[in-house]
Write an enzyme that holds these catalytic residues in place. Structure first.
Site: not given
Ligand code: GLU
Length: 505
Positions: A251-253
């Site tokens: 994910s974006k993380r």
């Protein structure tokens, strides 16, 4: 039979690496077997879909070179390839299923369904639609119809079990009792995903559905719909999820997830393509660097692993470095130029308009051949195209900035000013100004002044680049040219003289 596969993104976001990998597997399968790769845009969720996202997805696919045979822009026998333009077809299919008794109108209100669900969940039970509307008598149904009550259409799940042979996971079987009579057409007359995806896969004669693992639980519903429509059930291959290095879903993380972000970060499409192909698929053995043609040649669904794949950025960087190293000088200039331009570092190439903040350079650096030499010099150390920007800066900007670390590490000797002045004198005379002659002159000077050659070389590197690291110093000095080298040595001796004077004051 010619295989027909499809990539069916919902344009609710940009093309992310998971979607790109799914598209790639479909593409490779089609190319391997002389099949057809269809691109279908699943934009029935008009609130979350946008034209901008469609464009973004097409751009990402094109950047990776994943060309589709049928779909947006290219058309094809099953045009349109946008689900928003096929809504009537889904309504017809729903009506057909109602007519054959395999689906039925459901007049239950949202409030009742919600209340039932909450009540069951309050008692710790899972709730499934209670088939109230399946039990309606023909008279009751006619009464609803006459009153014009809104209704959804539900699929009547038959008894028994539904199984399919997944090319990745083997046989997967579901008890139908655990699957409720799912909605295929909402009361606003719009199809649910299950209906539109199956109707399109039937109409577009899709033979293989290669998609993410997250769709496995939807597949029994789809198999039932194919069967209800009397259509052949395609082969399914559910590909594993992509995880970040912490083993959580990517994910974006974890950093960039959109394909075009990778483009902006200086990755080559060939490298990202190669890397994505190996996320969850292996050609067997330890082959890693593979061209598009080699991937096509080796690809098969049996090589897809059931286990989740971990996105290892270090490996991607390594792979990108390998592709950069293999680039021809001409290709490299084309690859790097946009990054230099964006950083305002592009010398005004002869005849080309001036870009960026730099004053136009009207010396040999404005020649395309010089830029080619510079980039090939920096090529072996680069892992991303963006690396060229910082590495090229001291060559393209004449004000050298000394990094503090370089100053403390390599400029601390108190006698250095004299050595640098002597070096300037020697390099002013050396003939011809070539790598071999410059190297011999520098080494001879070090000997005559009782210095280690390394110490003189390090200081020289700081003089001309401001850095502790650079490509081979003699290549650097020759590429910069004699005049520029002498000016930079002189600048350093003035810097050292001022420092030394300050220290004595
Ligand atoms: N539109 C679906 C998605 O983006 C694709 C489903 C499918 O491939 O069947 O997840």
């Amino acid at each position: 039979m010619i295989p027909r596969v499809r990539f069916a993104p919902s344009p609710t976001g940009y093309l992310h690496v998971g979607g790109a990998r799914t598209a790639l597997f479909n593409y490779l399968y089609a190319r391997r077997h002389g099949g057809v790769f269809v691109l279908r845009i699943e934009d029935t969720d008009t609130e979350r879909s946008s034209v901008e996202m469609v464009t973004g997805i097409l751009d990402g696919l094109r950047w990776l070179g994943l060309t589709w045979d049928e779909g947006p822009d290219v058309g094809g026998p099953h045009d349109p390839y946008f689900q928003s333009a096929r809504l009537d077809r889904y309504r017809t299919v729903a009506a057909q299923l109602v007519a054959s008794g395999q689906a039925y109108p459901c007049y239950c209100s949202g409030e009742r369904l919600r209340a039932e669900r909450e009540r069951a969940e309050g008692q710790g039970e899972a709730w499934q639609y209670d088939r109230a509307c399946l039990a309606l008598t023909p008279e009751q149904r006619a009464a609803h119809e006459a009153a014009g009550h809104p209704y959804a259409v539900r699929f009547a799940v038959p008894p028994g079990a539904t199984a399919f042979d997944d090319a990745v996971h083997g046989r997967i079987s579901f008890e139908n009792a655990g699957i409720e009579d799912f909605v295929i057409l909402r009361s606003d007359d719009n199809p649910t995903y299950h209906l539109s995806v199956v109707a399109d896969d039937v109409d577009m004669a899709i033979t293989h559905v290669v998609r993410g693992d997250d769709h496995i639980s939807n597949t029994p519903k789809h198999v039932m719909l194919f069967e209800a429509l009397g259509a052949p059930v395609p082969c399914f291959a559910h590909v594993p999820l992509i995880l970040g290095e912490d083993k959580k879903r990517l994910s974006k993380r974890h950093g960039a997830t959109s394909v075009m972000e990778y483009a902006q970060q200086g990755y080559l499409p060939e490298a990202l393509l190669n890397f994505l192909a190996l996320l969850g698929w292996s050609p067997g053995g330890d082959r890693e660097l593979m061209s598009r043609a080699e991937l096509v040649e080796a690809f098969g669904l049996e090589g897809i692993s059931g286990g989740n794949a971990v996105f290892n950025t270090e490996k991607l960087d390594w792979m990108n470095g390998q592709y950069i190293a293999a680039r021809s000088p001409e290709a490299l200039v084309a690859d790097v130029t946009p990054f230099l331009r964006e950083a305002g570092l592009l010398p005004a190439l002869s005849g080309a308009p001036v870009h960026g903040d730099l004053p136009p350079i009207s010396d040999e650096r404005s020649e395309p051949a010089w830029l080619q030499r510079l980039l090939t010099l920096l090529q072996p150390r680069a892992r991303r195209l963006t690396d060229f920007v910082e590495q090229a800066r001291p060559f393209l900007v004449d004000d050298v900035v000394y990094e503090p670390e370089a100053v403390s590490k390599h400029l601390s000797s108190p006698d250095l000013c004299g050595h640098i002045e002597a070096l300037g004198a020697v390099l002013g005379q050396v003939e011809p100004y070539t790598e071999a002659a410059v190297e011999a002159a520098v080494r001879a000077l070090a000997v005559s002044r009782g210095l280690k050659a390394g110490a003189l070389i390090h200081a020289t590197r700081v003089a001309v680049t401001g850095r502790t690291a650079s490509p081979g110093i003699f290549e650097v000095l020759v590429l910069l040219g004699r005049t520029r080298t002498l000016a930079r040595l002189e600048h350093l001796s003035r810097f050292l003289a001022a420092r030394d004077a300050g220290a004595h004051a």
